[in-house]
Design an enzyme around this catalytic site. Structure first.
Site, PDB file in Angstrom:
ATOM      1  N   LYS A  89       0.660  -1.333  -0.239  1.00  0.00           N
ATOM      2  CA  LYS A  89      -0.042  -0.630  -0.102  1.00  0.00           C
ATOM      3  C   LYS A  89       0.860   1.465   0.488  1.00  0.00           C
ATOM      4  O   LYS A  89       1.160   1.515   0.824  1.00  0.00           O
ATOM      5  CB  LYS A  89      -1.174  -0.187   1.022  1.00  0.00           C
ATOM      6  CG  LYS A  89      -1.764  -1.239   0.923  1.00  0.00           C
ATOM      7  CD  LYS A  89      -2.827  -1.384   2.334  1.00  0.00           C
ATOM      8  CE  LYS A  89      -3.743  -1.995   2.565  1.00  0.00           C
ATOM      9  NZ  LYS A  89      -3.498  -2.775   1.725  1.00  0.00           N
ATOM     10  N   ASP A 123      -1.066  -2.125  -4.215  1.00  0.00           N
ATOM     11  CA  ASP A 123      -2.653  -1.855  -4.034  1.00  0.00           C
ATOM     12  C   ASP A 123      -3.182  -0.849  -4.068  1.00  0.00           C
ATOM     13  O   ASP A 123      -2.976   0.516  -4.362  1.00  0.00           O
ATOM     14  CB  ASP A 123      -2.781  -2.003  -2.592  1.00  0.00           C
ATOM     15  CG  ASP A 123      -2.396  -4.333  -2.044  1.00  0.00           C
ATOM     16  OD1 ASP A 123      -2.446  -4.524  -3.048  1.00  0.00           O
ATOM     17  OD2 ASP A 123      -2.702  -3.969  -0.754  1.00  0.00           O
ATOM     18  N   ARG A 179      -5.606  -5.921 -10.999  1.00  0.00           N
ATOM     19  CA  ARG A 179      -6.063  -6.994 -10.105  1.00  0.00           C
ATOM     20  C   ARG A 179      -7.311  -6.106 -10.320  1.00  0.00           C
ATOM     21  O   ARG A 179      -7.290  -4.641  -9.708  1.00  0.00           O
ATOM     22  CB  ARG A 179      -5.954  -6.272  -8.883  1.00  0.00           C
ATOM     23  CG  ARG A 179      -6.404  -7.785  -8.246  1.00  0.00           C
ATOM     24  CD  ARG A 179      -6.639  -7.611  -6.141  1.00  0.00           C
ATOM     25  NE  ARG A 179      -5.148  -8.147  -5.170  1.00  0.00           N
ATOM     26  CZ  ARG A 179      -4.058  -7.571  -4.977  1.00  0.00           C
ATOM     27  NH1 ARG A 179      -4.197  -6.211  -4.749  1.00  0.00           N
ATOM     28  NH2 ARG A 179      -2.929  -7.922  -4.980  1.00  0.00           N
ATOM     29  N   LYS A 182     -13.894  -5.079  -6.375  1.00  0.00           N
ATOM     30  CA  LYS A 182     -15.232  -4.010  -6.101  1.00  0.00           C
ATOM     31  C   LYS A 182     -14.474  -3.347  -5.105  1.00  0.00           C
ATOM     32  O   LYS A 182     -15.403  -1.653  -5.523  1.00  0.00           O
ATOM     33  CB  LYS A 182     -16.172  -5.082  -4.909  1.00  0.00           C
ATOM     34  CG  LYS A 182     -16.971  -6.019  -5.056  1.00  0.00           C
ATOM     35  CD  LYS A 182     -18.063  -6.352  -5.077  1.00  0.00           C
ATOM     36  CE  LYS A 182     -18.728  -7.829  -5.277  1.00  0.00           C
ATOM     37  NZ  LYS A 182     -19.945  -7.782  -4.816  1.00  0.00           N
ATOM     38  N   GLY A 183     -13.658  -2.858  -3.783  1.00  0.00           N
ATOM     39  CA  GLY A 183     -13.392  -1.763  -3.285  1.00  0.00           C
ATOM     40  C   GLY A 183     -13.665  -1.715  -2.302  1.00  0.00           C
ATOM     41  O   GLY A 183     -15.230  -2.261  -1.850  1.00  0.00           O
ATOM     42  N   THR A 221     -12.119 -11.472  -6.087  1.00  0.00           N
ATOM     43  CA  THR A 221     -13.902 -11.624  -5.862  1.00  0.00           C
ATOM     44  C   THR A 221     -14.287 -13.384  -4.919  1.00  0.00           C
ATOM     45  O   THR A 221     -13.555 -13.684  -5.137  1.00  0.00           O
ATOM     46  CB  THR A 221     -14.405 -11.493  -6.546  1.00  0.00           C
ATOM     47  OG1 THR A 221     -15.938 -10.919  -5.945  1.00  0.00           O
ATOM     48  CG2 THR A 221     -14.996 -12.462  -7.678  1.00  0.00           C
ATOM     49  N   HIS A 222     -14.938 -13.312  -4.216  1.00  0.00           N
ATOM     50  CA  HIS A 222     -15.213 -13.825  -3.162  1.00  0.00           C
ATOM     51  C   HIS A 222     -16.900 -14.267  -3.449  1.00  0.00           C
ATOM     52  O   HIS A 222     -17.227 -14.770  -2.963  1.00  0.00           O
ATOM     53  CB  HIS A 222     -14.898 -13.838  -1.726  1.00  0.00           C
ATOM     54  CG  HIS A 222     -13.892 -13.067  -1.336  1.00  0.00           C
ATOM     55  ND1 HIS A 222     -13.832 -12.033  -1.151  1.00  0.00           N
ATOM     56  CD2 HIS A 222     -12.876 -13.750  -1.174  1.00  0.00           C
ATOM     57  CE1 HIS A 222     -12.757 -11.941  -0.639  1.00  0.00           C
ATOM     58  NE2 HIS A 222     -11.737 -13.058  -0.687  1.00  0.00           N
TER      59      HIS A 222
HETATM   60  P1  FAD Z   1     -18.473  -9.277  -1.641  1.00  0.00           P
HETATM   61  O1  FAD Z   1     -20.235  -8.923  -2.360  1.00  0.00           O
HETATM   62  O2  FAD Z   1     -18.233  -7.924  -0.394  1.00  0.00           O
HETATM   63  O3  FAD Z   1     -18.982 -10.892  -0.407  1.00  0.00           O
HETATM   64  C1  FAD Z   1     -19.323 -11.841  -1.129  1.00  0.00           C
HETATM   65  C2  FAD Z   1     -18.758 -12.769  -0.038  1.00  0.00           C
HETATM   66  O4  FAD Z   1     -17.943 -12.652   0.132  1.00  0.00           O
HETATM   67  C3  FAD Z   1     -19.967 -12.103   1.158  1.00  0.00           C
HETATM   68  O5  FAD Z   1     -21.050 -12.338   1.282  1.00  0.00           O
HETATM   69  C4  FAD Z   1     -19.376 -12.510   2.578  1.00  0.00           C
HETATM   70  O6  FAD Z   1     -19.652 -14.255   2.706  1.00  0.00           O
HETATM   71  C5  FAD Z   1     -17.500 -13.173   1.575  1.00  0.00           C
HETATM   72  N1  FAD Z   1     -16.571 -11.452   2.394  1.00  0.00           N
HETATM   73  C6  FAD Z   1     -16.322 -10.444   1.262  1.00  0.00           C
HETATM   74  N2  FAD Z   1     -15.182 -10.744   1.962  1.00  0.00           N
HETATM   75  C7  FAD Z   1     -14.639 -11.222   3.033  1.00  0.00           C
HETATM   76  C8  FAD Z   1     -14.062 -10.911   3.978  1.00  0.00           C
HETATM   77  N3  FAD Z   1     -13.735  -9.452   4.273  1.00  0.00           N
HETATM   78  N4  FAD Z   1     -14.468 -10.993   5.238  1.00  0.00           N
HETATM   79  C9  FAD Z   1     -15.015 -12.747   5.732  1.00  0.00           C
HETATM   80  N5  FAD Z   1     -16.069 -13.090   4.497  1.00  0.00           N
HETATM   81  C10 FAD Z   1     -15.565 -11.769   3.157  1.00  0.00           C
HETATM   82  N6  FAD Z   1     -10.116  -3.605  -2.256  1.00  0.00           N
HETATM   83  C11 FAD Z   1      -9.507  -1.895  -2.368  1.00  0.00           C
HETATM   84  O7  FAD Z   1     -10.100  -1.453  -2.246  1.00  0.00           O
HETATM   85  N7  FAD Z   1      -8.321  -1.970  -2.857  1.00  0.00           N
HETATM   86  C12 FAD Z   1      -7.676  -3.244  -3.273  1.00  0.00           C
HETATM   87  O8  FAD Z   1      -6.083  -3.124  -3.297  1.00  0.00           O
HETATM   88  C13 FAD Z   1      -7.815  -4.596  -2.654  1.00  0.00           C
HETATM   89  N8  FAD Z   1      -7.153  -5.938  -2.722  1.00  0.00           N
HETATM   90  C14 FAD Z   1      -7.516  -6.389  -2.152  1.00  0.00           C
HETATM   91  C15 FAD Z   1      -7.163  -8.047  -3.109  1.00  0.00           C
HETATM   92  C16 FAD Z   1      -7.588  -9.829  -2.897  1.00  0.00           C
HETATM   93  C17 FAD Z   1      -7.209 -10.559  -3.311  1.00  0.00           C
HETATM   94  C18 FAD Z   1      -9.060  -9.442  -2.384  1.00  0.00           C
HETATM   95  C19 FAD Z   1      -9.721 -10.623  -2.735  1.00  0.00           C
HETATM   96  C20 FAD Z   1      -9.969  -7.813  -2.222  1.00  0.00           C
HETATM   97  C21 FAD Z   1      -9.531  -6.963  -2.191  1.00  0.00           C
HETATM   98  N9  FAD Z   1     -10.091  -5.924  -2.365  1.00  0.00           N
HETATM   99  C22 FAD Z   1      -9.349  -4.677  -1.890  1.00  0.00           C
HETATM  100  C23 FAD Z   1     -11.315  -6.292  -1.376  1.00  0.00           C
HETATM  101  C24 FAD Z   1     -11.966  -5.836  -2.101  1.00  0.00           C
HETATM  102  O9  FAD Z   1     -12.237  -4.299  -2.708  1.00  0.00           O
HETATM  103  C25 FAD Z   1     -14.151  -6.112  -1.762  1.00  0.00           C
HETATM  104  O10 FAD Z   1     -13.726  -5.044  -0.456  1.00  0.00           O
HETATM  105  C26 FAD Z   1     -14.074  -7.666  -0.716  1.00  0.00           C
HETATM  106  O11 FAD Z   1     -13.782  -8.613  -1.914  1.00  0.00           O
HETATM  107  C27 FAD Z   1     -15.136  -7.882  -0.905  1.00  0.00           C
HETATM  108  O12 FAD Z   1     -15.837  -7.970  -2.295  1.00  0.00           O
HETATM  109  P2  FAD Z   1     -16.490  -9.395  -2.609  1.00  0.00           P
HETATM  110  O13 FAD Z   1     -15.916  -9.231  -4.307  1.00  0.00           O
HETATM  111  O14 FAD Z   1     -15.739 -10.153  -2.335  1.00  0.00           O
HETATM  112  O15 FAD Z   1     -17.858  -9.276  -2.944  1.00  0.00           O
END
Ligand code: FAD
Length: 302
Positions: A89, A123, A179, A182-183, A221-222
């Protein structure tokens, strides 16, 4: 309401209690913890990206120390033979205090990774950092075309255009490696999409644009619907396995992660570690109170 309450009291909770939920998402406090976690993931066929926890430092002395820590992390990780790269970061290196000093520190980290033929991901932080981090990436990519990547956030309205604007840095030899996530920060409605469906739709459109251009999307994403959308695009554009990867956070949705790995998709897990885990976790929850529900579940639903 409950989310807000938890996010307000969290900084005052005993660290031992907060660690109960944090430990699932953080490799530990030391480099050795990170290497151990990374190697365990490697054994499951998963690559890693190691991140030293910390951000938004207050003085440049900290930046010097943080750079030294990253250089040591690279030294130790490479020696241990971990299959993975590094994420950082820029505000951990003082981006918002002195952008030239931050650039010099980060450049050293990237040069060190490059000397091992490895890669550093910049990041993306909150919107006051977006232009600065894109500019930083541009400078680094010009010098280290195959050793640096950036993160963009699907919730920002500017992102689709940012991808187009970065096309000049893309080539078949050194594909632009972005990468997309969502943010995680809470951004003003004027500059960001707020609705779940809207963010997902733009996520998919951004990934599709990258695939059309032959860029390297790291799909972070998850969220199952987003994963499914990305899988359809991989099929539609016949994207080879060396031109995309999925990424997930350490400890999050391991079943979804495994199902992608079992289907043969490249997967990388973000492995954060470091002494600053408490500040990192409490800040994250303050920024995004929705995380409080995740914490409640981690503490009480076992
Ligand atoms: P969501 O709709 O938020 O989540 C989907 C499902 O995943 C949720 O219902 C929950 O079950 C699960 N989930 C998601 N996040 C979590 C958690 N932290 N703990 C437990 N369960 C969870 N964001 C930035 O702004 N800048 C970055 O540089 C950045 N780098 C990232 C790097 C990686 C490898 C990942 C995977 C994410 C990163 N993020 C970053 C975070 C990203 O922006 C999201 O806030 C985060 O991934 C949740 O979004 P989602 O796509 O998983 O969907």
């Amino acid at each position: 309401m409950l989310n807000k309450l938890i996010s307000n009291i969290l900084p005052y909770m005993p660290q031992a209690l907060v660690w109960q939920f944090s430990k699932e998402y953080i490799a530990g406090e030391t480099i050795e913890d990170a290497v151990r976690a990374a190697k365990d993931l490697n054994n499951e066929g998963i690559k890693t990206t190691i991140d030293v926890l910390g951000e938004f430092i207050k003085n440049l002395g900290e930046a010097e120390a943080n750079k030294r820590e990253y250089l040591e992390v690279i030294e130790v990780t490479e020696k241990a033979g971990v299959q993975g790269n590094y994420s950082l970061k820029p505000t951990f290196f003082g981006l918002l205090i002195d952008k030239e000093a931050a650039y010099r520190h980060i450049r050293e980290v990237v040069a060190k990774a490059a000397s091992h033929g490895n890669f550093v991901r910049i990041d993306m932080e909150d919107s006051p950092c977006t232009d600065l981090e894109i500019e930083l990436f541009r400078r680094l990519k010009a010098e280290f075309p195959g050793n640096v990547g950036l993160v963009l956030q699907a919730y920002l309205k500017r992102t689709h255009q940012d991808i187009k604007n970065l096309k000049d840095l893309h080539s078949a030899e050194y594909p632009l490696n972005l990468r997309l996530c969502k943010g995680i920060y809470v951004e003003p409605a004027a500059i960001s999409y707020k609705k779940y469906d809207e963010v997902n739709q733009h996520f998919i459109e951004d990934i599709e644009l990258m695939m059309q251009e032959g860029m390297y999307p790291a799909i972070a994403t998850h969220d199952k619907p987003v994963v499914d959308g990305a899988l359809k695009l991989i099929e539609k554009y016949k994207v080879p396995k060396d031109l995309y990867e999925f990424q997930m956070l350490y400890g999050v949705t391991p079943a979804l992660r495994k199902s992608l790995v079992d289907q043969g998709h490249p997967m990388r897990v973000y492995v954060p570690f470091g002494k600053q885990w408490f500040g990192y976790c409490t800040r994250r929850v303050k920024e995004n109170p929705k995380m409080a529900s995740v914490i409640m579940k981690a503490i009480f639903v076992k």
